[in-house]
Design an enzyme around this catalytic site. Structure first.
Site, PDB file in Angstrom:
ATOM      1  N   LYS A 187       0.819  -1.215   0.000  1.00 39.63           N
ATOM      2  CA  LYS A 187       0.000   0.000   0.000  1.00 39.63           C
ATOM      3  C   LYS A 187       0.859   1.275   0.000  1.00 39.63           C
ATOM      4  O   LYS A 187       0.697   2.147  -0.848  1.00 39.63           O
ATOM      5  CB  LYS A 187      -0.908  -0.010   1.232  1.00 39.63           C
ATOM      6  CG  LYS A 187      -1.899   1.125   1.299  1.00 39.63           C
ATOM      7  CD  LYS A 187      -2.778   0.965   2.541  1.00 39.63           C
ATOM      8  CE  LYS A 187      -3.931   1.946   2.514  1.00 39.63           C
ATOM      9  NZ  LYS A 187      -4.846   1.681   3.642  1.00 39.63           N
ATOM     10  N   LYS A 205      15.093  -3.295  -2.624  1.00 40.15           N
ATOM     11  CA  LYS A 205      15.850  -2.188  -3.198  1.00 40.15           C
ATOM     12  C   LYS A 205      14.985  -0.934  -3.036  1.00 40.15           C
ATOM     13  O   LYS A 205      13.840  -1.022  -2.624  1.00 40.15           O
ATOM     14  CB  LYS A 205      16.145  -2.460  -4.675  1.00 40.15           C
ATOM     15  CG  LYS A 205      16.902  -3.776  -4.905  1.00 40.15           C
ATOM     16  CD  LYS A 205      17.408  -3.935  -6.348  1.00 40.15           C
ATOM     17  CE  LYS A 205      16.352  -4.395  -7.314  1.00 40.15           C
ATOM     18  NZ  LYS A 205      16.875  -4.734  -8.662  1.00 40.15           N
ATOM     19  N   GLU A 249      13.192   7.201  -5.671  1.00 42.07           N
ATOM     20  CA  GLU A 249      13.704   8.004  -6.787  1.00 42.07           C
ATOM     21  C   GLU A 249      13.236   7.477  -8.142  1.00 42.07           C
ATOM     22  O   GLU A 249      12.849   8.252  -9.017  1.00 42.07           O
ATOM     23  CB  GLU A 249      15.239   8.061  -6.773  1.00 42.07           C
ATOM     24  CG  GLU A 249      15.893   8.031  -5.399  1.00 42.07           C
ATOM     25  CD  GLU A 249      15.891   9.349  -4.650  1.00 42.07           C
ATOM     26  OE1 GLU A 249      15.747  10.406  -5.277  1.00 42.07           O
ATOM     27  OE2 GLU A 249      16.015   9.321  -3.408  1.00 42.07           O
TER      28      GLU A 249
END
Ligand code: MOS
Length: 727
Positions: free
Chosen positions: A622, A690, A694
């Site tokens: 979510k 990971k 960005e």
């Protein structure tokens, strides 16, 4: 066994506090006797202060003081003997003005209104000098500092010899962060050498370290509180001169002082994404095999600091290409220093590279997705290392299917819906998947509840929620009985929340401290509990918050109670090892956009977005989806609306408010499908996660620009893509 919580869609643990006003942001704090500050900022863009007349302001009701370079307490850490001009803005140190909006005085009063009024009474006179805020007129000032190395792989400018090539220039304007919460600080000197701060920051320990140096105080004398942050995107990764100004005022007045800067000052006091001019040359064989990429960039900085970022780095590693060279320079302008902004550098560079790839595909008469597949990098071409994990091809495939890529016409301007031209575009994004060092403490209480602490930050992605999930899976304790506390400098050390690395860095520490807690519990059991006497602590099974030996199960809580321990505390530091030298670690994204362009007015409507993330394990589906959508919205702004405009005659921003600096609103934001590869990275950290903060934005603007080209046949290389550029 309890169901795994990592990967679940869990509500934010602090969601209720945030929507009910229970969350206290920095400005909500009210230390006893607190005063209010307002800044006096320079209306000139270069020059010197010749006089400050504070007489009227000091006579105004409720005013405690007017602090400027004429009377501010010294900052012991300012390097003044060294004449290096690139040491940053030493606020209130001298009379020098470098940029419009630079604070020249801070007025402190017993109400905000009185401070603002008194600030208007401070009379400052200036000796104005010539300023330069237009990068186009300062290109002869471009320079490289020692951190900015040219890169060369193979042969330089090899694209020039390619059978098919594209050379083009791409420009992005200054973009500002402007999160809803305004910046500022509350500074309180409890004694002449004990400083307490309520800050808006992406790293409480980082603020503490900066001030330790500037005020030459031991760390233990500086306390920074920042439990809630109302958005930042990079603007709160460092301490700013206006914060130092407030700390100096509080020191002089010996009372707590609060500064909240204005929306207008958000353009000048807390950094921004620098303007950049980029040139790409890219060449390929007739079959579309890349033979050379040249990427050159120039971006602006301030007169007093060199701000550098990874603008050209993506071109070095994104595609399998034998010949790559990059070059990156800075131009100083009479503006404040830029700072990292979501996808710092890469978002700028990806616009150029991913547009150029699209231009090349068009010239090759090739599907741009196919061109990317043909040049897929199977190993990291920059460092010649295998990837820890990479599912970019799958991401291309998933995204293409979801957007309906087969409906795209290779020839631009062929599709139409209700009188609007229709186009499809795509791009890739990439960002290094980091892992730093962090420490966490775990406190198991005798009631079986667990409190994990680390001096991490949460600027919005839901850090505490993810950490609770990680701790729940590591210990088997129910999420409802776990708390994760952050944003206090007294907590165990954690880095700033930046670079998409909090889950990786802090999450690893949380996982590891929970494992060590279990080890400690095991040792306690083997030493004291008969059923566990013959076992070694490391061989004891842990399930659902219990120690298990054969048929014997012992609650953690029961063990502590039996041992009459009110709590058990374990602290663990966790960091990456040699694996980071053996693998290239990156998160990847793929963005697809379907746009409509009105042929008469040039209005661009984004109709459908599909963003796919290869970001390893998704800890919370979510909050991860929300984070991706947030990045996409930032990308829409970058593509279509955001541009901080300067009137170069005065060196002053002219659209420095939310009405004129356009960020996307709901009507600009179409249905967005977020897809995750959600495959565990086997190397990077225990969770296999990971980053994704960005990559949510990186590349997005190019997807829109490429879609606009596909719709219209017009290539817009200067962001934002406003209607005037399409008619
Ligand atoms: Mo981000 S630019 O790493 O806050």
């Amino acid at each position: 066994m309890k169901k795994q919580t990592v990967g679940q869609s869990m509500d934010r643990v602090d969601g209720r506090l945030k929507v009910t006003g229970g969350a206290r942001y920095f400005a909500d704090h009210q230390p006893e006797g607190m005063l209010y500050a307002a800044l006096v900022c320079s209306p000139v863009s270069s020059g010197r202060i010749t006089a400050i007349d504070a007489t009227k302001a000091l006579r105004a009701p409720g005013v405690a003081d007017v602090v400027s370079h004429l009377n501010a307490p010294p900052v012991p850490g300012y390097k003044v003997e060294n004449p290096n001009p690139k040491q940053g803005l030493k606020i209130f140190h001298d009379d020098r003005i470098y940029s419009n909006g630079q604070p020249v005085a801070i007025v402190v009063a017993n109400t905000l209104e009185r401070a603002v009024y008194a600030a208007s009474l401070v009379k400052v006179t200036y000796a104005q000098e010539v300023h330069q805020t237009d990068m186009a007129h300062s290109m002869d000032q471009a320079f490289q500092n020692k951190n900015m190395k040219d890169y060369l792989r193979g042969e330089a400018d090899a694209w020039k010899k390619a059978p098919v090539s594209v050379e083009a220039e791409y420009n992005i304007p200054i973009e500002v962060h402007n999160p809803m919460e305004l910046a500022g600080i509350i500074a309180h000197w409890e004694t002449p050498d004990k400083l307490t701060l309520y800050a808006k920051t992406q790293g409480v320990k980082s603020v503490q370290q900066s001030l330790k140096t500037l005020f030459q105080l031991p760390e233990s004398q500086i306390t920074v509180h920042s439990q809630f942050v109302g958005g930042a995107f990079g603007m709160a990764l460092r301490i700013w001169p206006m914060e130092i100004a407030t700390i100096l005022a509080a020191k002089k007045i010996r009372k707590p002082v609060k500064l909240v800067i204005t929306r207008k000052d958000m353009f000048t006091l807390v950094g921004y994404r620098p303007a950049a001019k980029q040139r790409i040359g890219i060449g390929a064989t007739a079959e579309g095999k890349l033979t050379g990429i040249t990427h050159e960039a120039v971006a602006n900085t301030s007169p007093y600091e060199d701000f550098t970022e990874a603008i050209v780095n993506m071109s070095r590693m994104m595609y399998a290409c034998p010949n790559v060279n990059t070059h990156y320079q800075l131009v100083p302008l009479n503006l404040s220093t830029p700072v990292w902004m979501r996808g710092p550098g890469e978002a700028t560079g990806a616009f150029a590279l991913e547009s150029a790839i699209d231009e090349l595909a068009h010239k090759l008469h090739m599907d741009p997705l196919q061109l990317r597949l043909v040049n897929h990098a199977d190993i990291d071409p920059e460092r010649n290392l295998p990837y820890s994990s990479k599912y970019l091809k799958e991401a291309y495939e998933m995204g293409a299917a979801k957007i309906g890529w087969q409906q795209r016409s290779q020839t631009p301007g062929k599709l139409e819906e209700n009188g609007w031209l229709v186009g499809y575009g795509m791009s890739s994004g990439v960002f290094g998947a980091g892992r730093g060092r962090a420490t966490a403490s775990a406190t198991l209480k005798a009631d079986g509840s667990l409190v994990v602490r680390s001096a991490a930050a949460d600027i919005g992605p839901g850090t505490a929620t993810a950490m609770v999930q990680i701790a729940a899976d590591a210990t088997g304790i129910d999420v409802k009985k776990i708390k994760f506390l952050l944003g206090e400098s007294e907590y165990p050390e954690a880095p700033r929340q930046g670079g998409s690395s909090t889950v990786s860095t802090v999450g690893s520490a949380v996982n590891d401290v929970c494992r060590n807690l279990q080890q400690k519990l095991g040792e306690l059991a083997t030493a004291n509990i008969p059923a566990f006497k013959d076992l070694k602590a490391e061989n004891i099974q842990h399930e659902d918050g219990q120690l298990v030996a054969g048929n014997t199960r012992l609650d953690y809580a029961a063990l502590l109670q039996q041992q009459q321990l009110p709590e058990l505390v374990v602290t663990t530091t966790s960091q990456a090892g040699d694996e980071r030298k053996q693998y290239a670690m990156y998160s990847f994204s793929v963005h697809f956009a379907k746009v409509q362009v009105h042929p008469a007015t040039g209005v661009v409507r984004i109709k459908h977005i599909v963003s796919v993330a290869d970001s390893g394990t998704v800890v919370n589906s979510k909050t991860a989806r929300s984070q991706m959508i947030g990045g996409v919205v930032g990308g829409i702004g970058m593509a279509l609306t955001e541009e901080a405009l300067i009137d170069h005659r005065f060196g002053r921003y002219v659209n420095n408010n939310y009405a004129d600096y356009h960020v996307p609103v709901n009507a600009d934001t179409p249905p967005t499908d977020v897809l995750f590869i959600n495959k565990k990275d086997p190397v990077i950290n225990p969770m296999g996660a990971k980053g994704m903060g960005e990559i949510a934005l990186i590349g997005f603007a190019a997807a829109v620009s490429n879609a606009v080209f596909n719709a219209t046949g017009k290539r817009v290389r200067d962001l934002p893509i406003t209607p005037d550029k399409l008619i």
